[in-house]
Design a protein around this motif. Structure first.
Motif, PDB file in Angstrom:
ATOM      1  N   ASN A  61       1.405   5.512   0.281  1.00  0.00           N
ATOM      2  CA  ASN A  61       0.871   6.796   0.743  1.00  0.00           C
ATOM      3  C   ASN A  61       1.634   7.916   0.076  1.00  0.00           C
ATOM      4  OD1 ASN A  61      -0.276   6.780   4.181  1.00  0.00           O
ATOM      5  ND2 ASN A  61      -0.718   5.363   2.528  1.00  0.00           N
TER       6      ASN A  61
ATOM      7  N   LEU B 151       5.276   6.639   0.991  1.00  0.00           N
ATOM      8  CA  LEU B 151       5.539   5.665   2.056  1.00  0.00           C
ATOM      9  C   LEU B 151       4.909   4.350   1.632  1.00  0.00           C
ATOM     10  CD1 LEU B 151       4.845   7.274   5.533  1.00  0.00           C
ATOM     11  CD2 LEU B 151       7.017   6.498   4.613  1.00  0.00           C
TER      12      LEU B 151
ATOM     13  N   ILE C 281      -2.799  17.031   1.645  1.00  0.00           N
ATOM     14  CA  ILE C 281      -3.485  16.052   0.802  1.00  0.00           C
ATOM     15  C   ILE C 281      -2.773  14.712   0.984  1.00  0.00           C
ATOM     16  CG2 ILE C 281      -4.095  15.407  -1.564  1.00  0.00           C
ATOM     17  CD1 ILE C 281      -3.955  18.415  -2.255  1.00  0.00           C
ATOM     18  N   ASP C 282      -3.527  13.688   1.359  1.00  0.00           N
ATOM     19  CA  ASP C 282      -2.990  12.326   1.475  1.00  0.00           C
ATOM     20  C   ASP C 282      -3.666  11.466   0.435  1.00  0.00           C
ATOM     21  OD1 ASP C 282      -2.818  13.539   4.235  1.00  0.00           O
ATOM     22  OD2 ASP C 282      -1.662  11.704   4.509  1.00  0.00           O
TER      23      ASP C 282
ATOM     24  N   GLN D 126      -3.936   7.510  -0.772  1.00  0.00           N
ATOM     25  CA  GLN D 126      -3.600   6.109  -0.515  1.00  0.00           C
ATOM     26  C   GLN D 126      -4.024   5.274  -1.714  1.00  0.00           C
ATOM     27  OE1 GLN D 126      -5.194   4.597   3.168  1.00  0.00           O
ATOM     28  NE2 GLN D 126      -4.115   6.094   4.443  1.00  0.00           N
TER      29      GLN D 126
ATOM     30  N   TYR E  39      -2.976   1.280  -3.996  1.00  0.00           N
ATOM     31  CA  TYR E  39      -2.209   0.037  -4.015  1.00  0.00           C
ATOM     32  C   TYR E  39      -1.043   0.175  -4.975  1.00  0.00           C
ATOM     33  CZ  TYR E  39      -5.753  -1.876  -1.099  1.00  0.00           C
ATOM     34  OH  TYR E  39      -6.567  -2.078  -0.025  1.00  0.00           O
TER      35      TYR E  39
ATOM     36  N   ARG F 220      -8.710   3.376  -4.000  1.00  0.00           N
ATOM     37  CA  ARG F 220      -8.060   4.680  -3.789  1.00  0.00           C
ATOM     38  C   ARG F 220      -8.778   5.477  -2.703  1.00  0.00           C
ATOM     39  NH1 ARG F 220      -7.596   6.485 -10.161  1.00  0.00           N
ATOM     40  NH2 ARG F 220      -6.136   4.841 -10.761  1.00  0.00           N
ATOM     41  N   LEU F 221      -7.988   6.224  -1.962  1.00  0.00           N
ATOM     42  CA  LEU F 221      -8.554   7.100  -0.933  1.00  0.00           C
ATOM     43  C   LEU F 221      -7.746   8.392  -0.900  1.00  0.00           C
ATOM     44  CD1 LEU F 221     -10.187   7.761   1.728  1.00  0.00           C
ATOM     45  CD2 LEU F 221      -8.374   6.558   2.966  1.00  0.00           C
TER      46      LEU F 221
ATOM     47  N   ASP G 221       1.104  -0.433  11.111  1.00  0.00           N
ATOM     48  CA  ASP G 221       0.715  -1.397  10.079  1.00  0.00           C
ATOM     49  C   ASP G 221       0.852  -2.809  10.625  1.00  0.00           C
ATOM     50  OD1 ASP G 221       0.434   0.753   8.415  1.00  0.00           O
ATOM     51  OD2 ASP G 221       2.417   0.558   7.532  1.00  0.00           O
TER      52      ASP G 221
ATOM     53  N   LEU H 221       6.370  14.533  -0.417  1.00  0.00           N
ATOM     54  CA  LEU H 221       7.316  13.565   0.139  1.00  0.00           C
ATOM     55  C   LEU H 221       7.319  12.292  -0.710  1.00  0.00           C
ATOM     56  CD1 LEU H 221       6.652  13.912   3.954  1.00  0.00           C
ATOM     57  CD2 LEU H 221       8.597  14.754   2.659  1.00  0.00           C
ATOM     58  N   PRO H 222       8.430  11.565  -0.723  1.00  0.00           N
ATOM     59  CA  PRO H 222       8.428  10.267  -1.395  1.00  0.00           C
ATOM     60  C   PRO H 222       7.319   9.391  -0.808  1.00  0.00           C
ATOM     61  CG  PRO H 222      10.667  10.864  -0.754  1.00  0.00           C
ATOM     62  CD  PRO H 222       9.749  11.862  -0.115  1.00  0.00           C
TER      63      PRO H 222
ATOM     64  N   ARG I 139       3.723   0.590   2.526  1.00  0.00           N
ATOM     65  CA  ARG I 139       3.312  -0.092   3.764  1.00  0.00           C
ATOM     66  C   ARG I 139       2.908  -1.535   3.493  1.00  0.00           C
ATOM     67  NH1 ARG I 139      -0.627   4.446   6.138  1.00  0.00           N
ATOM     68  NH2 ARG I 139      -0.562   3.079   7.955  1.00  0.00           N
TER      69      ARG I 139
ATOM     70  N   HIS J 200       0.843  -1.171   0.000  1.00  0.00           N
ATOM     71  CA  HIS J 200       0.000   0.000   0.000  1.00  0.00           C
ATOM     72  C   HIS J 200       0.886   1.230   0.000  1.00  0.00           C
ATOM     73  CE1 HIS J 200      -3.447   2.355   1.845  1.00  0.00           C
ATOM     74  NE2 HIS J 200      -3.930   1.820   0.759  1.00  0.00           N
TER      75      HIS J 200
ATOM     76  N   ARG K   3       4.074  17.588   9.472  1.00  0.00           N
ATOM     77  CA  ARG K   3       3.756  18.294   8.222  1.00  0.00           C
ATOM     78  C   ARG K   3       3.423  19.759   8.469  1.00  0.00           C
ATOM     79  NH1 ARG K   3      -0.337  14.007   5.662  1.00  0.00           N
ATOM     80  NH2 ARG K   3      -0.099  15.355   3.849  1.00  0.00           N
TER      81      ARG K   3
ATOM     82  N   ARG L  17      -7.994   0.813   7.820  1.00  0.00           N
ATOM     83  CA  ARG L  17      -8.241   0.024   6.610  1.00  0.00           C
ATOM     84  C   ARG L  17      -7.878  -1.427   6.883  1.00  0.00           C
ATOM     85  NH1 ARG L  17      -6.893   3.238   1.071  1.00  0.00           N
ATOM     86  NH2 ARG L  17      -8.362   1.630   0.384  1.00  0.00           N
TER      87      ARG L  17
ATOM     88  N   LYS M 152       1.878  12.133  -0.407  1.00  0.00           N
ATOM     89  CA  LYS M 152       1.476  13.307   0.365  1.00  0.00           C
ATOM     90  C   LYS M 152       1.919  14.591  -0.315  1.00  0.00           C
ATOM     91  CE  LYS M 152       2.119  10.651   4.462  1.00  0.00           C
ATOM     92  NZ  LYS M 152       0.693  10.418   4.685  1.00  0.00           N
ATOM     93  N   SER M 153       1.060  15.593  -0.289  1.00  0.00           N
ATOM     94  CA  SER M 153       1.450  16.937  -0.710  1.00  0.00           C
ATOM     95  C   SER M 153       0.973  17.908   0.346  1.00  0.00           C
ATOM     96  CB  SER M 153       0.783  17.314  -2.039  1.00  0.00           C
ATOM     97  OG  SER M 153       1.423  16.689  -3.107  1.00  0.00           O
TER      98      SER M 153
END
Lengths: 358, 358
Positions: free
Chosen positions: A5, A108, A67-68, A70, A72, A53-54, B9, A105-106, A110, A3, B110, B58, A7-8
Motif C-alpha cells: 500500500n 505498508l 491517494i491510496d 495498492q 503486488y 493494481r487499485l 489482513d 508514507l513508506p 501486507r 501486497h 491522515r 480484496r 499513500k500520498s
C-alpha cells in the motif's frame, strides 16, 4: 502473496480543488475508473488496472486529498512511484501553491511471509527491520517467535509483544538496579526471565544462590537457548549450576511454599510480564495475577532487600498509576521509586520500578 | 479534516475462500457494494457507506484477504472496529481453522493537524507520540519544526528528519567521545550543533575555548533556545561566553581561513548532518559537501587531536561503507573507529565515528 500500500496525502488551503486535470494521468495508465456516490462526503473514485493494481482517489470536502495505491510486491514499484510523483506534480500545478503539506508514507506491506509490524505497548505502528523468522512455536500457553533484526539481533516476541532483543542489555541492567547493587554473596529470586539475560548477568556477580522460576513455559527456554545466545550465553544449557537453579513450574504455589517456610531473598526480580494496559484492575485477571505475585514476592523479601520489576511504556500513565496504587495495598507496606530507560528494540521509553519494605 | 485507515489482513491456507458469507455483514451496515473486474487478480469489492465510510475488500488469489476501512476521525470508531471484529469472526467460521495469521494494524491517521509519522533514515514507517507542534518555521534553507512528544520531550525535525530530542543525551555523549575524553584546557571546534546540546555539555568540562560554527541558519538557534532548553540550557541565550563563541556563518570559508592561518584544534566535532543515504557519491552534492568539510576539518585537527561525527542508521551499510571509503581518500591520512549507539528518539541504532591523524 505480498501486497503493498502506497499513500500520498495533500493538505490544502482550497476546500474544493479542481482535480479533473488529474484524471488524464489515470487514464494514461490504463486504469478503469468508478466514481462513487458519497452522499455529500467529497469526491471518491476507484481505479482498477492491470496486474491487480487499485488506486483510491479521495477529495475530502475540507481541503484534503488522499491517494491510496495498492499493488503486488512483484509489480513494477518504480513505475507506480512515478505515477504518484506525476499526480503530485500535476496537483501542484493545478493548485498553484495552495498545498500546505504533502506527505508520502513508506509502503505498508501486507500478508508477507515475514511480518515487520509489531506495534508498541502504547499502540503506535512501528516497522522493524526484520528479515527472518528464526523460531515460531505455539506452546500450550502462548505463541513464541524469535525474529531476526539487522540492528537489534534476534528478538523474542511472545504473543505479538516484543519481549527482548539481543541488543537490549539496557533492559537487563535496569531490572537488576542499573549497576548500583552488590549481588556478591546474596540470595536472589528471579521470576520469569526465560530468555536467560538476567541470570547470565547476575551469575557473574558471585551471588550465593540464584533461584529462577520460569513460569511454566519450557518452550521459551528452548527457543532462547538456541537463538538468543548473545543474551543468555550458555547459562540455559544447564538448569543447574554452581550458584543457580532454574525451576520450570507455576511460580504461585512455589512462592506460597517459600512464604510458609519463611524463606527470604535479598533480591526479588520480577521479569514475568509488563503491567497490564487494561485500566479495570478489579475485573482483569492479569491484574489479579500481578497483585498476587507482587504480594507473595514482598513477603519473601528480606527486610533490607529490594524488589525490581518492569512497568510499561512511559506514556501509559494511567496503567502506571494503577500499578502504583496496587503497591500501596500490599500486606507488607512498601516504598518505591521508578526510572525511565531506553531499551533499544522497544521503540518507546520504558518504566522500571524498585520497591522495598518500609 | 482527519481521516483514518483501519486494516485487517488474513493469511490463509485456502487459495479461494468462500467469502460470499461476509457480504451480509456489509449490507447490514448499509454499505453499497461495487464489485470490480480485476482481470483475474482475485475478488475486489468496494463498499461506500454513510459519513464518508469506505471499505475495500480484496480476496487475493493465493490465500490472502485484505480489508481496508476508511472513515473520518469524528466517525464512530468503536462501531467500525466492531465491523472489523464481526468480519474477523465470520471469516474464522467460514474458513474453519484455515487461517494462518490475522493481523490488525493500528489506524493510520491522515491529514491531521499534528503529523505523527516521521520515517526512520532507513525508510521504515514509525509513529511518534507527538501531541503538539511547538515551532514550525521555513528559513531560507530548510523547514524547522519542533514537535512535542510525551516520552521524548521536544524533538527538533529539520526538513522532515528527526534531528534530536530532549531525551537524547546519548547522542551528545556519543559525539563527544562517550565520556572517554578530557576537554579541560582544550581547543574545540563544533561544526553545526545549533541545538546547543554539545556546547552546553562541553562548557562544563572547562575547555580553553569552544568555537561553534552554526552553518548559516539562525532560525534553528531561535527555535532551540526557546523550546529545547532541556538540551541547551541557557547556553544559546548569548553567542559568547567565558570559554565559547557561536558564529553563525557558512563554515566552508571559515574553515579555509583557519587552514590558511594554521589554526589547530584538539577536538573537531562535526554535527552538521548525517552522512547521505544516496550511494552515488561522485554525483551527489551532499557527498561533495561532506568530503570538503571532512578534509578541511582534518586539516585543522591537531596531530594528536580527535574528530568526532555521526554516521547514519546502522542498517545503511552501503552508505556507511562509502563514508569509510571517503575517510581513506583525505589529503591527510586518518584512522577511524565506529560505535553503534541507541539514541532514544531515533527509533533505530545509530553509528558514530571517531577519526584521528595517522
Amino acid at each position: 502473496m505480498t501486497h503493498c500500500n502506497l499513500k500520498s496525502d495533500f493538505n490544502l488551503i482550497t476546500p474544493h480543488p479542481p482535480i479533473a486535470g488529474l484524471l488524464s494521468i489515470f487514464h494514461e495508465q490504463e486504469l478503469t475508473e468508478t466514481v462513487h456516490d458519497t452522499n455529500g462526503h467529497g469526491y471518491l473514485a476507484t481505479f482498477v488496472g492491470k496486474h491487480g493494481r487499485l488506486v483510491i482517489l479521495r477529495v475530502h470536502s475540507r481541503g484534503l486529498v488522499t491517494i491510496d495505491l495498492q499493488c503486488y510486491e512483484e509489480d513494477n514499484i518504480a513505475q507506480l512511484d512515478n505515477l504518484l510523483n506525476a499526480l503530485e506534480k500535476k496537483l501542484k500545478v493545478l493548485l498553484n501553491g495552495n498545498i500546505t503539506r504533502i506527505k508520502k508514507l513508506p509502503a505498508l506491506v501486507r500478508g508477507a511471509k515475514v511480518d515487520r509490524y509489531w506495534p508498541t505497548a502504547d499502540g503506535r505502528i512501528v516497522e522493524y527491520d526484520i528479515d527472518q523468522v528464526v523460531y515460531d512455536e505455539d506452546s500450550d500457553y502462548q505463541n513464541i517467535k524469535i525474529l531476526h533484526s539487522r540492528q537489534y539481533g534476534n528478538i523474542l516476541v511472545l504473543d505479538g509483544d516484543v519481549n527482548l532483543a539481543e541488543s537490549d542489555f539496557a533492559y537487563t541492567q535496569a531490572i537488576t538496579g542499573n549497576g548500583r547493587e552488590s549481588y556478591a554473596g546474596k540470595e536472589v529470586l528471579i521470576l520469569g526471565g526465560g530468555d536467560g539475560g538476567i541470570l547470565a548477568e547476575l551469575v557473574k556477580k558471585k551471588p550465593k544462590m540464584i533461584t529462577m522460576i520460569v513460569h511454566i513455559d519450557q518452550k521459551v527456554i528452548d527457543g532462547c537457548k538456541r537463538h538468543m545466545r548473545k543474551t543468555c550465553g550458555d547459562i540455559l544449557d544447564n538448569l543447574k549450576g554452581d550458584c543457580y537453579q532454574i525451576l520450570i513450574e507455576d511460580c504461585v504455589p512455589l512462592l506460597k511454599k517459600y512464604v510458609r517456610e519463611g524463606r527470604m531473598f535479598d533480591y526479588v526480580i520480577n521479569d514475568l510480564t509488563a503491567i497490564p494496559i487494561s485500566t479495570a484492575p478489579e475485573e482483569d485477571s492479569m491484574w489479579e495475577f500481578l497483585r498476587l505475585i507482587l504480594d507473595l514476592s514482598i513477603q519473601v523479601l528480606h527486610p533490607r532487600g529490594k524488589y525490581f520489576t518492569q512497568g510499561n511504556s512511559a506514556t501509559l500513565t494511567e496503567a502506571l498509576s494503577l500499578y502504583e496504587e496496587q503497591l500501596g495495598k500490599l500486606s507488607c507496606p512498601v516504598d518505591f521509586r521508578k526510572e525511565v530507560v531506553c531499551v533499544p528494540s522497544y521503540l518507546e521509553q520504558w518504566v522500571f520500578y524498585t520497591a522495598w519494605k518500609k
